[in-house]
Design a protein around this motif. Sequence first.
Motif, PDB file in Angstrom:
ATOM      1  N   SER A 357       0.839  -1.193   0.000  1.00  0.00           N
ATOM      2  CA  SER A 357       0.000   0.000   0.000  1.00  0.00           C
ATOM      3  C   SER A 357       0.876   1.245   0.000  1.00  0.00           C
ATOM      4  CB  SER A 357      -0.934   0.013   1.218  1.00  0.00           C
ATOM      5  OG  SER A 357      -1.831   1.099   1.155  1.00  0.00           O
ATOM      6  N   ASP A 358       0.888   1.941  -1.117  1.00  0.00           N
ATOM      7  CA  ASP A 358       1.539   3.236  -1.231  1.00  0.00           C
ATOM      8  C   ASP A 358       3.012   3.183  -0.842  1.00  0.00           C
ATOM      9  OD1 ASP A 358       0.932   5.847  -2.137  1.00  0.00           O
ATOM     10  OD2 ASP A 358       1.163   6.623  -0.101  1.00  0.00           O
ATOM     11  N   GLY A 359       3.707   2.181  -1.314  1.00  0.00           N
ATOM     12  CA  GLY A 359       5.129   2.069  -1.048  1.00  0.00           C
ATOM     13  C   GLY A 359       5.473   1.510   0.308  1.00  0.00           C
ATOM     14  N   ARG A 360       4.499   0.933   0.998  1.00  0.00           N
ATOM     15  CA  ARG A 360       4.708   0.262   2.272  1.00  0.00           C
ATOM     16  C   ARG A 360       3.987  -1.087   2.224  1.00  0.00           C
ATOM     17  NH1 ARG A 360       4.394   5.958   1.635  1.00  0.00           N
ATOM     18  NH2 ARG A 360       5.441   7.029   3.367  1.00  0.00           N
ATOM     19  N   ARG A 361       4.107  -1.850   3.305  1.00  0.00           N
ATOM     20  CA  ARG A 361       3.335  -3.093   3.443  1.00  0.00           C
ATOM     21  C   ARG A 361       2.864  -3.165   4.886  1.00  0.00           C
ATOM     22  NH1 ARG A 361       2.162  -7.466   0.489  1.00  0.00           N
ATOM     23  NH2 ARG A 361       1.937  -9.523   1.437  1.00  0.00           N
ATOM     24  N   PRO A 362       1.770  -2.459   5.199  1.00  0.00           N
ATOM     25  CA  PRO A 362       1.296  -2.390   6.579  1.00  0.00           C
ATOM     26  C   PRO A 362       0.545  -3.640   7.017  1.00  0.00           C
ATOM     27  CG  PRO A 362       0.522  -0.523   5.218  1.00  0.00           C
ATOM     28  CD  PRO A 362       1.010  -1.590   4.305  1.00  0.00           C
ATOM     29  N   VAL A 363       0.218  -3.644   8.300  1.00  0.00           N
ATOM     30  CA  VAL A 363      -0.665  -4.645   8.894  1.00  0.00           C
ATOM     31  C   VAL A 363      -2.082  -4.065   8.905  1.00  0.00           C
ATOM     32  CG1 VAL A 363      -1.193  -6.004  10.953  1.00  0.00           C
ATOM     33  CG2 VAL A 363       1.201  -5.520  10.336  1.00  0.00           C
ATOM     34  N   PHE A 364      -3.051  -4.868   8.481  1.00  0.00           N
ATOM     35  CA  PHE A 364      -4.456  -4.458   8.459  1.00  0.00           C
ATOM     36  C   PHE A 364      -5.292  -5.433   9.280  1.00  0.00           C
ATOM     37  CE2 PHE A 364      -2.629  -2.822   4.543  1.00  0.00           C
ATOM     38  CZ  PHE A 364      -3.151  -1.533   4.447  1.00  0.00           C
ATOM     39  N   ARG A 365      -6.358  -4.917   9.861  1.00  0.00           N
ATOM     40  CA  ARG A 365      -7.339  -5.739  10.563  1.00  0.00           C
ATOM     41  C   ARG A 365      -8.628  -5.723   9.754  1.00  0.00           C
ATOM     42  NH1 ARG A 365     -11.698  -5.482  14.007  1.00  0.00           N
ATOM     43  NH2 ARG A 365     -11.736  -6.957  15.753  1.00  0.00           N
ATOM     44  N   VAL A 366      -9.139  -6.923   9.437  1.00  0.00           N
ATOM     45  CA  VAL A 366     -10.364  -7.050   8.652  1.00  0.00           C
ATOM     46  C   VAL A 366     -11.430  -7.688   9.523  1.00  0.00           C
ATOM     47  CG1 VAL A 366     -11.404  -7.935   6.536  1.00  0.00           C
ATOM     48  CG2 VAL A 366      -8.949  -7.365   6.577  1.00  0.00           C
ATOM     49  N   ASP A 367     -12.501  -6.957   9.815  1.00  0.00           N
ATOM     50  CA  ASP A 367     -13.612  -7.485  10.596  1.00  0.00           C
ATOM     51  C   ASP A 367     -14.380  -8.499   9.748  1.00  0.00           C
ATOM     52  OD1 ASP A 367     -16.614  -7.390  11.498  1.00  0.00           O
ATOM     53  OD2 ASP A 367     -15.472  -6.587  13.189  1.00  0.00           O
ATOM     54  N   VAL A 368     -14.562  -9.732  10.252  1.00  0.00           N
ATOM     55  CA  VAL A 368     -15.139 -10.790   9.425  1.00  0.00           C
ATOM     56  C   VAL A 368     -16.665 -10.680   9.310  1.00  0.00           C
ATOM     57  CG1 VAL A 368     -13.258 -12.390   9.873  1.00  0.00           C
ATOM     58  CG2 VAL A 368     -15.256 -12.402  11.363  1.00  0.00           C
ATOM     59  N   VAL A 369     -17.298  -9.845  10.133  1.00  0.00           N
ATOM     60  CA  VAL A 369     -18.741  -9.655  10.028  1.00  0.00           C
ATOM     61  C   VAL A 369     -19.069  -8.493   9.088  1.00  0.00           C
ATOM     62  CG1 VAL A 369     -20.862  -9.086  11.276  1.00  0.00           C
ATOM     63  CG2 VAL A 369     -19.187 -10.634  12.305  1.00  0.00           C
ATOM     64  N   ALA A 382       7.694  -2.427   5.574  1.00  0.00           N
ATOM     65  CA  ALA A 382       7.008  -3.603   5.035  1.00  0.00           C
ATOM     66  C   ALA A 382       7.075  -4.706   6.084  1.00  0.00           C
ATOM     67  CB  ALA A 382       7.646  -4.056   3.730  1.00  0.00           C
ATOM     68  N   TRP A 383       5.927  -5.308   6.395  1.00  0.00           N
ATOM     69  CA  TRP A 383       5.822  -6.337   7.435  1.00  0.00           C
ATOM     70  C   TRP A 383       5.740  -7.724   6.800  1.00  0.00           C
ATOM     71  CZ3 TRP A 383       4.925  -5.726  12.925  1.00  0.00           C
ATOM     72  CH2 TRP A 383       5.038  -4.400  13.361  1.00  0.00           C
ATOM     73  N   SER A 384       6.196  -8.721   7.559  1.00  0.00           N
ATOM     74  CA  SER A 384       6.074 -10.122   7.149  1.00  0.00           C
ATOM     75  C   SER A 384       6.060 -10.993   8.388  1.00  0.00           C
ATOM     76  CB  SER A 384       7.235 -10.531   6.225  1.00  0.00           C
ATOM     77  OG  SER A 384       8.461 -10.517   6.933  1.00  0.00           O
ATOM     78  N   ASP A 385       5.763 -12.282   8.203  1.00  0.00           N
ATOM     79  CA  ASP A 385       5.870 -13.300   9.259  1.00  0.00           C
ATOM     80  C   ASP A 385       5.124 -12.880  10.529  1.00  0.00           C
ATOM     81  OD1 ASP A 385       7.963 -15.211   8.004  1.00  0.00           O
ATOM     82  OD2 ASP A 385       8.876 -13.227   7.808  1.00  0.00           O
ATOM     83  N   LEU A 386       3.920 -12.358  10.372  1.00  0.00           N
ATOM     84  CA  LEU A 386       3.144 -11.880  11.523  1.00  0.00           C
ATOM     85  C   LEU A 386       2.536 -13.054  12.279  1.00  0.00           C
ATOM     86  CD1 LEU A 386       2.333  -8.994  12.584  1.00  0.00           C
ATOM     87  CD2 LEU A 386       0.092  -9.462  11.588  1.00  0.00           C
ATOM     88  N   VAL A 387       2.683 -13.053  13.619  1.00  0.00           N
ATOM     89  CA  VAL A 387       2.063 -14.049  14.488  1.00  0.00           C
ATOM     90  C   VAL A 387       1.357 -13.311  15.612  1.00  0.00           C
ATOM     91  CG1 VAL A 387       3.682 -15.905  13.969  1.00  0.00           C
ATOM     92  CG2 VAL A 387       4.233 -14.291  15.784  1.00  0.00           C
ATOM     93  N   VAL A 388       0.259 -13.896  16.108  1.00  0.00           N
ATOM     94  CA  VAL A 388      -0.568 -13.245  17.116  1.00  0.00           C
ATOM     95  C   VAL A 388      -0.455 -13.997  18.434  1.00  0.00           C
ATOM     96  CG1 VAL A 388      -2.910 -12.509  17.719  1.00  0.00           C
ATOM     97  CG2 VAL A 388      -2.158 -12.450  15.339  1.00  0.00           C
ATOM     98  N   GLY A 397       6.188  -9.622  14.567  1.00  0.00           N
ATOM     99  CA  GLY A 397       6.466  -9.777  13.155  1.00  0.00           C
ATOM    100  C   GLY A 397       7.884  -9.377  12.820  1.00  0.00           C
ATOM    101  N   VAL A 398       8.207  -9.543  11.543  1.00  0.00           N
ATOM    102  CA  VAL A 398       9.478  -9.081  10.992  1.00  0.00           C
ATOM    103  C   VAL A 398       9.144  -7.914  10.079  1.00  0.00           C
ATOM    104  CG1 VAL A 398      11.474  -9.670   9.581  1.00  0.00           C
ATOM    105  CG2 VAL A 398      10.484 -11.381  11.116  1.00  0.00           C
ATOM    106  N   ARG A 399       9.815  -6.811  10.280  1.00  0.00           N
ATOM    107  CA  ARG A 399       9.567  -5.661   9.417  1.00  0.00           C
ATOM    108  C   ARG A 399      10.890  -5.097   8.926  1.00  0.00           C
ATOM    109  NH1 ARG A 399       8.533   0.016  12.705  1.00  0.00           N
ATOM    110  NH2 ARG A 399      10.516  -0.065  13.802  1.00  0.00           N
ATOM    111  N   SER A 400      10.827  -4.410   7.779  1.00  0.00           N
ATOM    112  CA  SER A 400      11.999  -3.747   7.225  1.00  0.00           C
ATOM    113  C   SER A 400      11.529  -2.547   6.425  1.00  0.00           C
ATOM    114  CB  SER A 400      12.805  -4.690   6.331  1.00  0.00           C
ATOM    115  OG  SER A 400      12.128  -4.908   5.098  1.00  0.00           O
ATOM    116  N   SER A 401      12.466  -1.695   6.070  1.00  0.00           N
ATOM    117  CA  SER A 401      12.192  -0.588   5.163  1.00  0.00           C
ATOM    118  C   SER A 401      13.486  -0.298   4.433  1.00  0.00           C
ATOM    119  CB  SER A 401      11.710   0.653   5.926  1.00  0.00           C
ATOM    120  OG  SER A 401      12.801   1.342   6.507  1.00  0.00           O
ATOM    121  N   TYR A 402      13.507   0.763   3.653  1.00  0.00           N
ATOM    122  CA  TYR A 402      14.777   1.104   3.031  1.00  0.00           C
ATOM    123  C   TYR A 402      15.728   1.807   3.972  1.00  0.00           C
ATOM    124  CZ  TYR A 402      13.666  -0.850  -1.367  1.00  0.00           C
ATOM    125  OH  TYR A 402      13.401  -1.766  -2.348  1.00  0.00           O
ATOM    126  N   LEU A 403      15.330   1.982   5.221  1.00  0.00           N
ATOM    127  CA  LEU A 403      16.216   2.552   6.228  1.00  0.00           C
ATOM    128  C   LEU A 403      16.829   1.492   7.125  1.00  0.00           C
ATOM    129  CD1 LEU A 403      14.196   5.731   7.272  1.00  0.00           C
ATOM    130  CD2 LEU A 403      16.265   5.626   5.872  1.00  0.00           C
TER     131      LEU A 403
END
Length: 711
Positions: A357-369, A382-388, A397-403
């Motif tokens: 999303s717009d040059g990033r990879r955020p975490v989103f919450r989607v309500d299932v109802v 940018a996020w990856s390997d997210l566990v709750v 999670g594991v996150r990185s950016s160009y910084l």
Amino acid sequence: MTAPVSVFHDLSHYVAVPRVSGLAMSPDGSRLVTTVATLNRKGTGYASALWEVDPAGESPAHRLTRSTRGESGAAFAANGDLYFTSSRPDPEGEEDEPRTALWLIPARGGEARVVLSRPGGVASVHCARAADRVVVTAGLLPGATDETQHAALAKARKEGGVDAILHSRYPIRYWDHDLGPERPHVFAVERGAMQTATAEEDDQREDEAGPPLPGTVDRAPELRLRLLTGDLPAPLHEPAPVVSPDGTFALLSVPVPMARADQRSALVRVDLSSGKRHTLIDRDGTEVSPGPVSPDGRRAVVVLDRVTSPTDPPHPQLFLVDTESGATTPLAHDWDRWASPVAWTPDGSAVLALADSDGRRPVFRVDVVSGEVTQVTDDDAAWSDLVVAPDGRTAYGVRSSYLFPPEVVRLDLASGEVTVLPGPVERPRVPGRLKEVETTAADGSRVRGWLALPEDPAPGGHPLLLWIHGGPLGSWNAWTWRWNPWLMVAQGYAVLLPDPALSTGYGQEFVQRGWGAWGDAPFTDLMAITDAVVAREDVDEERTAAMGGSFGGYMANWVAGHTDRFRAVVTHASLWALDGFGPTTDAAYYWQREMTAEMGEAHSPHRFVEDIRTPVLVIHGDKDYRVPIGEGLRLWYELLSRSGLPAAEDGSTVHRFLYFPQENHWILAPQHARVWYAVVNAFLAEHVLGKEPDALPQELGLVAPEGPATP
């Protein structure tokens, strides 16, 4: 481990920076395990090890495993045991050759031990979160129906010295390796009787280590495999089973053969006790990818995508599927992003997903109802390997950016607050600053990207490198060790990382703009944002180069044939003649969907070779099966024989061809990565900066070593 401050000014230091990837969490949320890859002693490869990270952030990370072969694929069982795969020698085994075995570290601690070893090895391990159920993926020779037959066939093949493969299906290779003769399968892991030792073995062990402590057991239970996918209509390819929390079933994407060497996918449910399967989703024109199963096991979130065509790009969408009936319900279809579902909240009310999303990879919450989508993170990462965590209030999670490169972090799901946990590797300090840039294309579309700049200003501005990403369905939003802008920033360049048409994270229409027409909107977008950036006072419009790999290499070739504005072009693993690329790539059926013959002809860079008047550095690996070496060979010949800068009468040329006989689509060996950057730096210094070419590595055999000759 600490990374030197000057890692980007020295390629030897850069390739030695440890690299973090992956994350596994124990079912009770008390343990986190990640993988760290470090340079081997010879400097010719990387070995990975498992490290434990404190979820509370109070204790430093500590190493769990150590071997020259390395470990990967960590997965926690419900009882807290930690499984992983490794080809390191089994201290109690007798194998002549290393094989990737299944290892276990008991939850109560102690040495890792092999629990399953077989010919061909084990590819991956998957565990139920709340039940004693483990499944693995592994290869099985096509003539075998069980492990005994497989072992016998493997022995005959080895002793006969045969590596030939007889194919009857497509595809036959993938990225850099042949498919077959083993075919991937999914197996249930079952425990047999406790392994017993002979009296002689017990006496020998007691002589060596003394008698066992009272009440201890020195042997692991015997494990065996039960085949779950033995009679599928087509072989699996990189299977990734999703195991239900209670361990009763797994969801699996399976191939469905189509006419003319094509295929799509369906979703099946596999009962892990009986092995029975039934199909949940199988629709013409549809691809299916399973996502996580709900805590109660009644639903799963899946991604359904259409089979592409020359006019229809991918359009992945989320659905809820009933895990018994297969009935589907659309989820958040008003959300114009391509989401990857990763986890349910423990109460089953929402799904967490990641999306470009717009040059990033955020975490989103989607309500299932309601299907309402809420962005949880707002960092430039940018996020990856997210566990709750079990409490549902925290995720990791594991996150990185160009910084900064990948690191393990804790996320408060309510506030979005992010805490960096004490990890195995410290951040290297980047030698510059990062800016967000954007412009408006001729059709009114917004085009944005990242601009990495040196810290100090330069008289007349910094020379500019336009780096074009691969894919093309992707985005410059995460740290990359292969295409790292800071190595070039350390040399004084400004590096532009744009997301043109076809990039993900900007909506479906942004992809549609470039679909089937790679030389149109993607090219004009790149030129528009380059125009905007060279107008800056800190960028030198007269000293520029264009670079790219894979699709980025295709686009670099297209740029070379359509403009003389750049002083040099670097094209890596690039598509050149689309009529030759299409049938020879490892997934030709996918390519046939993407462009008609007429589209491919119109947008093939080779047609414009006579218009190339810019020095080009061609780079290709011989083991590249995604963009076969024939593309690089034809490009090189036609540059020298037909371009506007042809070879001279003596055969010399301003163009260069850097060839790697043993590398694939990427340059993975650290010694070759150093050569890659050294050659690129020298080529750019000569043509962009107007300097004498930098010294090339002696390993290329072009430079005599210093000192007197040895008789």
